[in-house]
Write an enzyme that holds these catalytic residues in place. Structure first.
Site, PDB file in Angstrom:
ATOM      1  N   SER A  87       0.794  -1.223   0.000  1.00  0.00           N
ATOM      2  CA  SER A  87       0.000   0.000   0.000  1.00  0.00           C
ATOM      3  C   SER A  87       0.833   1.282   0.000  1.00  0.00           C
ATOM      4  CB  SER A  87      -0.936  -0.076   1.208  1.00  0.00           C
ATOM      5  OG  SER A  87      -1.843   0.958   1.229  1.00  0.00           O
ATOM      6  N   ASN A 101      -8.367   8.717   6.512  1.00  0.00           N
ATOM      7  CA  ASN A 101      -7.263   8.643   5.560  1.00  0.00           C
ATOM      8  C   ASN A 101      -7.710   8.366   4.117  1.00  0.00           C
ATOM      9  OD1 ASN A 101      -7.742   5.868   5.403  1.00  0.00           O
ATOM     10  ND2 ASN A 101      -6.146   5.344   6.864  1.00  0.00           N
ATOM     11  N   GLU A 152     -12.522   5.783   6.381  1.00  0.00           N
ATOM     12  CA  GLU A 152     -11.553   6.218   7.379  1.00  0.00           C
ATOM     13  C   GLU A 152     -11.127   7.622   6.956  1.00  0.00           C
ATOM     14  OE1 GLU A 152      -9.276   2.523   9.263  1.00  0.00           O
ATOM     15  OE2 GLU A 152      -8.597   2.966   7.255  1.00  0.00           O
TER      16      GLU A 152
HETATM   17  C1  16G Z   1      -4.062  -0.553   7.470  1.00  0.00           C
HETATM   18  C2  16G Z   1      -5.538  -0.499   7.141  1.00  0.00           C
HETATM   19  C3  16G Z   1      -5.999   0.928   7.111  1.00  0.00           C
HETATM   20  C4  16G Z   1      -5.705   1.581   8.445  1.00  0.00           C
HETATM   21  C5  16G Z   1      -4.243   1.455   8.783  1.00  0.00           C
HETATM   22  C6  16G Z   1      -3.988   1.913  10.204  1.00  0.00           C
HETATM   23  C7  16G Z   1      -6.777  -1.991   5.695  1.00  0.00           C
HETATM   24  C8  16G Z   1      -6.916  -2.559   4.321  1.00  0.00           C
HETATM   25  N1  16G Z   1      -5.795  -1.107   5.850  1.00  0.00           N
HETATM   26  O1  16G Z   1      -3.295   0.020   6.481  1.00  0.00           O
HETATM   27  O2  16G Z   1      -7.360   0.929   6.847  1.00  0.00           O
HETATM   28  O3  16G Z   1      -6.069   2.933   8.419  1.00  0.00           O
HETATM   29  O4  16G Z   1      -3.864   0.105   8.709  1.00  0.00           O
HETATM   30  O5  16G Z   1      -2.663   1.730  10.504  1.00  0.00           O
HETATM   31  O6  16G Z   1      -7.512  -2.341   6.607  1.00  0.00           O
HETATM   32  P1  16G Z   1      -2.119   1.789  11.992  1.00  0.00           P
HETATM   33  O7  16G Z   1      -2.777   0.667  12.756  1.00  0.00           O
HETATM   34  O8  16G Z   1      -0.658   1.654  11.863  1.00  0.00           O
HETATM   35  O9  16G Z   1      -2.520   3.132  12.540  1.00  0.00           O
HETATM   36 ZN    ZN Z   2      -3.669   1.055   0.120  1.00  0.00          ZN
END
Ligand code: 16G
Ligand code: ZN
Length: 545
Positions: free
Chosen positions: A66, A385, A383
């Site tokens: 990603s 983001n 989200e």
């Molecule tokens: C992942 C999640 C995303 C979330 C992020 C938070 C999926 C497909 N992707 O990239 O949605 O905003 O984690 O990251 O679910 P963090 O836990 O490091 O804050």
């Molecule tokens: Zn992505």
């Protein structure tokens, strides 16, 4: 299964190395690409087992990291309807990877154990569809994955090559819908969404977009896909430009551009200037695998203005609420939104108090939001983001069809009913999709005849800030209430609450990241200066705890 122990060891030896400890996180396995070969091999095995367990349904696998930097990569498993892998299987995935990371014997034992627990009949054929993003480690990791699938003798593997994450989700779902024999290729994705767009523009008599759109594709896979898709319609001639489209140059991926860069730094990406001479336009940024999108513009006094996931959710909520009203379905169909703790307080207030649309809050991660959104007839989840989509229940189609056949309904009502159905086709309901969400937003703005400023003016974000705090052990940070309250370390939440009470209009929460070895601290308050103060002070409390 590879007929004997020796053959199995042969496959194992090709890619597996020992010593790394894996965990299936918020979005699958995600690490520096150098340590991923073993887990790619075991994911090949596990995806095959999952398909066999589900009676041969196609299971998807996406190789991507990603928005992470180019040297990282990752893998996630997609269930047959295009949704994220069922929770209970995440631990099987982790256990199998860690057994292989120990030695061959423990991998062999773990595999045997899984086959017993899951009571799998290895004669059932299985199907797996795989794709990867544009990272240069992709082909090597794909090879390890494919070797893993060879462990199961009756597995059919479809390699879709380079795709965006949402394309893979969509194609996985379609493969299962259309069944054996159907030709499932990327063209199907383009065809479905472009026909929905054609239908929509015809229905609403939209001849062209009200302004140009500049797409920052993060130098990722979204670039060739959006170019190919929009390039296929004369409607889009001279309306869009792709910047940061250098997807064949992997080191440039997500570098100084992309949705995460823009949202985190609250500024324009490389390649997009705030030059007013360029005529009316809107900008958007995808992330590296094109499952997130955020919009932005520069206002008349040269300020950068972000239209993030919250703004997208509120735009859709307002639009669908009015559409349901016109369609005469406001009481029959329940419209709702799903957010996380990161949603700006102003957006939640706007949804609940101004629009009267219910809001559910869930922990971070698409799987949680999706799960709640399907409880509504029209469930909008985003989200902050930029990751999100809209899901429509079967009741929507049923009621719309029923009402549509009633000739006594007015022309406006008929149009609204048709529009509801068209939107359910324009939106990729399997997962957040930068391209489909972008088209959805452009459609709504065109129908409402709104400029980016008008969209933005619906409510004003509270100043907010997110920081990262490094701690010796992030696992001690445990939360409840959709990550909004800490229960461990004991007493820390009380100290945060006491602090927040001293600020106006303020909120703050602390949670352990699911993708990085760090703790995240979010705060919002009435002014930029106050939010800086608050987030720093909460950060200090976390460090001291
Ligand atoms: C992942 C999640 C995303 C979330 C992020 C938070 C999926 C497909 N992707 O990239 O949605 O905003 O984690 O990251 O679910 P963090 O836990 O490091 O804050
Ligand atoms: Zn992505």
């Amino acid at each position: 299964m590879a007929s004997d122990s020796e053959a199995l060891q042969g496959l194992y030896d090709k890619h597996c190395v020992q010593g790394f400890k894996y965990a299936y996180g918020t979005a699958g396995f995600r690490y520096n690409a150098d340590v991923l070969d073993t887990v790619m091999f075991t994911t090949g095995v596990l995806a095959g087992l999952r398909s066999i367990y589900l009676g041969g349904k196609t299971v998807g696998v996406m190789i991507t990291a990603s928005h992470n930097p180019p040297q990282d990569n990752g893998v996630k498993i997609v269930d047959p309807r295009g949704e994220m892998l069922e929770k209970s299987w995440e631990s099987y995935a982790t256990e199998l990877a860690n057994s292989a990371s120990q030695n061959f014997a423990s991998f062999q034992n773990k595999l045997k154990e899984l086959l017993e627990i899951l009571k799998l009949d290895l004669m059932t054929p299985g199907c797996v569809a795989v794709a990867r993003d544009s990272r240069d480690s992709g082909p090597r990791l794909l090879a390890a994955f494919k070797t893993g699938t060879e462990v199961l003798a009756n597995l059919q593997v479809t390699d879709h090559g380079v795709l965006t994450t949402p394309q893979l989700h969509f194609l996985t779902c379609k493969t299962n819908d259309l069944g054996q024999g159907a030709v499932i290729a990327e063209t199907l994705y383009f065809k479905e969404f472009l026909s929905a767009w054609d239908e929509l523009t015809m229905l609403c008599n939209i001849q062209s977009l009200p302004y140009k759109i500049r797409i920052d594709a993060a130098n990722g896979v979204g670039a060739p896909k959006v170019e190919e898709m929009l390039g296929a319609r004369s409607f889009f001639d001279n309306t869009f430009t792709v910047v940061n489209g250098d997807w064949k140059n992997p080191p440039a991926l997500n570098h100084l551009c992309g949705a995460d860069f823009v949202k985190t730094n609250q500024r324009l990406p490389q390649g997009i200037s705030g030059d007013a001479k360029q005529g009316p336009h809107i900008n958007c940024s995808f992330d590296g695998d094109a499952d997130r999108v955020v919009f932005y513009y520069v206002n008349s006094v040269g300020e950068f203005k972000l239209l993030d996931g919250d703004k997208i959710a509120t735009l859709f909520a307002k639009f669908f609420q009015e559409l349901l009203q016109t369609a005469g379905l406001r009481d029959e169909l329940q419209l709702g939104t799903v957010q996380t703790a990161y949603a700006n307080g102003s957006s939640t207030h706007y949804l609940e108090k101004m629009l009267g649309v219910p809001v559910t809050c869930t922990p971070t991660g698409v799987k949680h939001l999706h799960h709640e959104a399907v409880k509504f007839d029209i469930g909008i989840y985003f989200e902050a983001n930029g990751h999100g989509t809209i899901v429509f229940s079967e009741k929507v189609t049923e009621l719309v069809t029923q009402k549509f056949s009633d000739a006594s309904e007015s022309k406006d009502r008929h149009n609204a009913l048709q529009l509801l159905l068209v939107f359910s086709k324009l939106i990729n309901q399997t997962v957040g999709d930068a391209i489909s969400d972008m088209l959805g937003v452009m459609a709504v703005l065109s129908i409402l005849k709104w400029t980016p400023e008008q969209w933005d003016n619906e409510y004003t974000d509270l100043p907010n800030k997110l920081i990262k705090v490094l701690v010796p052990d992030r696992t001690v940070f445990k939360t409840v209430n959709a990550e909004r309250q800490l229960v461990s370390p004991v007493g820390l939440q009380q100290s945060i609450d006491d602090l927040v009470d001293k600020f106006d209009n303020a909120r703050s929460f602390v949670r352990a990241s699911g993708t990085e070895d760090a703790v995240r601290v979010y705060a919002e308050a009435a002014t930029r200066q106050k939010v800086e103060e608050l987030v720093t002070m909460v950060g200090q409390l976390v460090e001291k705890s």
